[in-house]
Motif scaffolding. Structure first.
Motif, short mmCIF file in Angstrom:
data_model
loop_
_atom_site.label_atom_id
_atom_site.label_comp_id
_atom_site.label_asym_id
_atom_site.label_seq_id
_atom_site.Cartn_x
_atom_site.Cartn_y
_atom_site.Cartn_z
N SER A 140 -5.87 0.50 9.41
CA SER A 140 -5.83 0.53 7.94
C SER A 140 -5.29 -0.80 7.44
CB SER A 140 -4.94 1.68 7.45
OG SER A 140 -3.60 1.42 7.77
N MET A 162 -5.30 3.06 3.18
CA MET A 162 -4.50 3.74 4.21
C MET A 162 -5.38 4.36 5.28
SD MET A 162 -1.42 5.39 1.91
CE MET A 162 -0.24 5.39 3.25
N ARG A 163 -6.62 4.65 4.95
CA ARG A 163 -7.57 5.18 5.95
C ARG A 163 -7.95 4.06 6.91
NH1 ARG A 163 -13.08 5.49 5.86
NH2 ARG A 163 -13.05 4.57 3.78
N THR A 185 0.83 -1.21 0.00
CA THR A 185 0.00 0.00 0.00
C THR A 185 0.86 1.26 0.00
OG1 THR A 185 -1.81 -1.11 1.14
CG2 THR A 185 -1.74 1.28 1.28
N ALA A 186 1.85 1.32 0.88
CA ALA A 186 2.69 2.51 0.98
C ALA A 186 3.46 2.74 -0.32
CB ALA A 186 3.66 2.37 2.15
N THR A 211 -6.16 4.98 -3.38
CA THR A 211 -5.28 4.15 -2.55
C THR A 211 -5.33 4.59 -1.09
OG1 THR A 211 -3.79 3.82 -4.43
CG2 THR A 211 -2.92 3.31 -2.25
N TRP A 212 -5.31 5.90 -0.88
CA TRP A 212 -5.38 6.39 0.50
C TRP A 212 -6.74 6.06 1.13
CZ3 TRP A 212 -8.72 9.58 3.06
CH2 TRP A 212 -8.35 9.92 4.36
N PHE A 257 1.05 3.96 -3.05
CA PHE A 257 0.61 5.33 -2.82
C PHE A 257 1.66 6.33 -3.30
CE2 PHE A 257 0.57 9.13 -0.12
CZ PHE A 257 -0.74 9.55 -0.26
N TRP A 258 2.89 6.18 -2.82
CA TRP A 258 3.94 7.12 -3.21
C TRP A 258 4.31 6.98 -4.67
CZ3 TRP A 258 4.49 11.10 -0.32
CH2 TRP A 258 4.24 11.00 1.06
#
Length: 473
Positions: free
Chosen positions: A467, A456-457, A319-320, A451-452, A323-324
């Motif tokens: 999350s 990530m939420r 996920t991280a 994605t967030w 996202f980036w």
């Protein structure tokens, strides 16, 4: 049934001490009845070696699939010299149809490993690549063929695009969830680099031996890859229950399948769409540059970056990284627009290669996310159940994730055609690609937000709020 376990480089008898522990037990047809990669002791003792061997020969077949899939994208540039004159529209159809067919075939190909066994299906799907190669030779040897015949022959190269889904779904079963990022990235990269290999090797091959050699050159390699899969790969009994259409429909309708399909359009769809379009875009924006010197670099960079994305996802979470990475893709497209608006060739090329690399990283990290999402949700639902129920839930999640991989890969490949059409419409209506770049930058921004919001939420998982990124996705 044999009571011997699978070893490298040969089969060896179980000792009394090891007989008390589950092993990878082979039977006729190179089937393995027991396979538990989540058991650390099993993985270190037996699983790692067997999985690595299957990965190597899976990569070989998938690589050739991509090489064959891209045959006509280069061949159309030389058909006139071979006595076949086509309009621009006909040429575009000969390159678009293989893309569409390959994307659609990824759905039935997903059923292959579960229905016939991963090793068996790899052999069959590899040998099927002989069909488009043979028909290509026939087409070049008969330059007077009607266009509809050429279109049907070009469509058969879509068999190479289907290989990706079955290969990825099969390899996902061999590795523990925590270690799937790098092997899935390597498996995919081995296939993706076939795009670059075709674009790099075909032009000099055509110059030296004629267009017909392009069909012949792959045939012995295909036979060798199929033989390697036959002798060295395995089928897993745990992955052998075929999916019904109803099951596939339920998996396709899952919210996470839909979300990940959108994210995969942005990553793999971008990769394959840019790979097909890169040479045309260079010619449109920088006509003084010989596109043939650069067309293959983008696909190579994107392919090489894919296992890096898988490795980063294993280390920091899919996920991280995803996202980036979407942020990086958006900034890269803005830089491409800067190169177009200023006429700076170096900026355009550098920024586009950055975008290609980002598509590769995103491909690797999103594929890490898919099985992790299904597993995490299953564990949360079965948290209060007993161990047996939890193990059944995790095994079901693994099977569903393998099916989702095939479905998501099909949608992602179709996304490549959408990106091609975005550039086509932009060029036809404005004479340039700037509007298309704006649309793509906005799309990557949407995927960043998606994605967030989804992964990530913080949401409720079982009896906790966290999350999916915190849960290791």
């Amino acid at each position: 049934m044999s009571t011997r376990r699978l070893e490298e480089p040969s089969m060896t008898a179980l000792t009394d001490e090891s007989a008390a522990r589950p092993e990878a037990v082979p039977r006729g047809g190179r089937w393995i009845d027991h396979w538990d990669p989540e058991d650390g002791e099993f993985w270190d003792r037996t699983g790692r070696r067997v999985a690595a061997r299957n990965l190597i020969f899976s990569i070989c077949t998938e690589h050739l699939g991509f090489c064959v899939w891209l045959l006509w994208s280069i061949a159309v540039l030389h058909l006139a010299d071979n006595g076949t004159a086509l309009s621009v529209g006909q040429t575009l159809w000969l390159t678009t149809v293989p893309n569409l067919v390959g994307a659609l075939l990824r759905i039935p190909y997903t059923f292959g490993p579960a229905r016939f066994g991963g090793r068996n299906w790899t052999v069959v799907s590899g040998l099927l690549l002989l069909i488009p190669c043979g028909l290509f030779v026939f087409a070049i040897a008969n330059p007077g063929l009607p266009f509809w015949v050429l279109l049907l022959i070009a469509a058969t190269t879509g068999l190479g695009g289907g290989n990706f889904a079955s290969s990825m779904a099969n390899i996902a079963h061999f590795y523990p969830a925590s270690k799937q990022g790098l092997p899935l990235g390597l498996n995919a990269a081995g296939g993706n680099v076939g795009v670059s290999v075709t674009q790099l090797t075909m032009p000099p091959l055509i110059a030296a031996f004629g267009l017909i050699a392009v069909g012949w050159v792959w045939m012995p390699l295909i036979l060798a890859a199929a033989a390697g899969a036959y002798f060295f790969m395995n089928n897993l009994t745990r992955a052998s229950r075929s999916y019904t259409m109803a099951e596939m429909g339920r998996i396709a309708a899952r919210p996470h399948t839909i979300v990940m399909a959108v994210l995969y359009i942005a990553t793999f769809g971008s990769f394959i769409g840019y790979s097909f379009s890169f040479g045309v875009l260079i010619g449109n924006q920088f006509p003084e540059v010989d596109a043939s010197h650069y067309i293959w670099i983008g696909a190579l960079v994107g392919s090489a970056a894919r296992p890096v994305g898988g490795w980063l996802a294993d280390r920091f979470g899919g996920t991280a990284v995803t996202f980036w990475n979407f942020l990086g893709m958006g900034l890269g497209i803005v830089a491409v627009w800067g190169g177009v608006s200023t006429g700076a060739w170096a900026l355009f090329l550098g920024a586009f290669l950055w975008v290609f690399a980002s598509t590769g990283v995103g491909n690797g990290s999103t594929y890490k996310m898919i099985p992790a999402i299904f597993r995490t949700r299953a564990e949360a639902r079965a948290a209060a159940a007993g161990r047996a129920a939890r193990e059944r839930a995790i095994e079901l999640a693994r099977r569903e994730a393998a099916a989702a991989i095939g479905l998501i890969s099909a949608v992602g490949a179709l996304g490549g055609a959408l990106i091609q059409q975005t550039f086509r419409i932009s060029v036809e209506r404005t004479g340039g690609i700037a509007p298309a770049l704006i649309v793509l930058a906005a799309f990557y921004g949407l995927c960043l937000g998606l994605t967030w919001a989804v992964y990530m939420r913080r949401v409720r998982l079982g009896d906790r709020r966290m999350s999916l990124a915190e849960a290791g996705v």
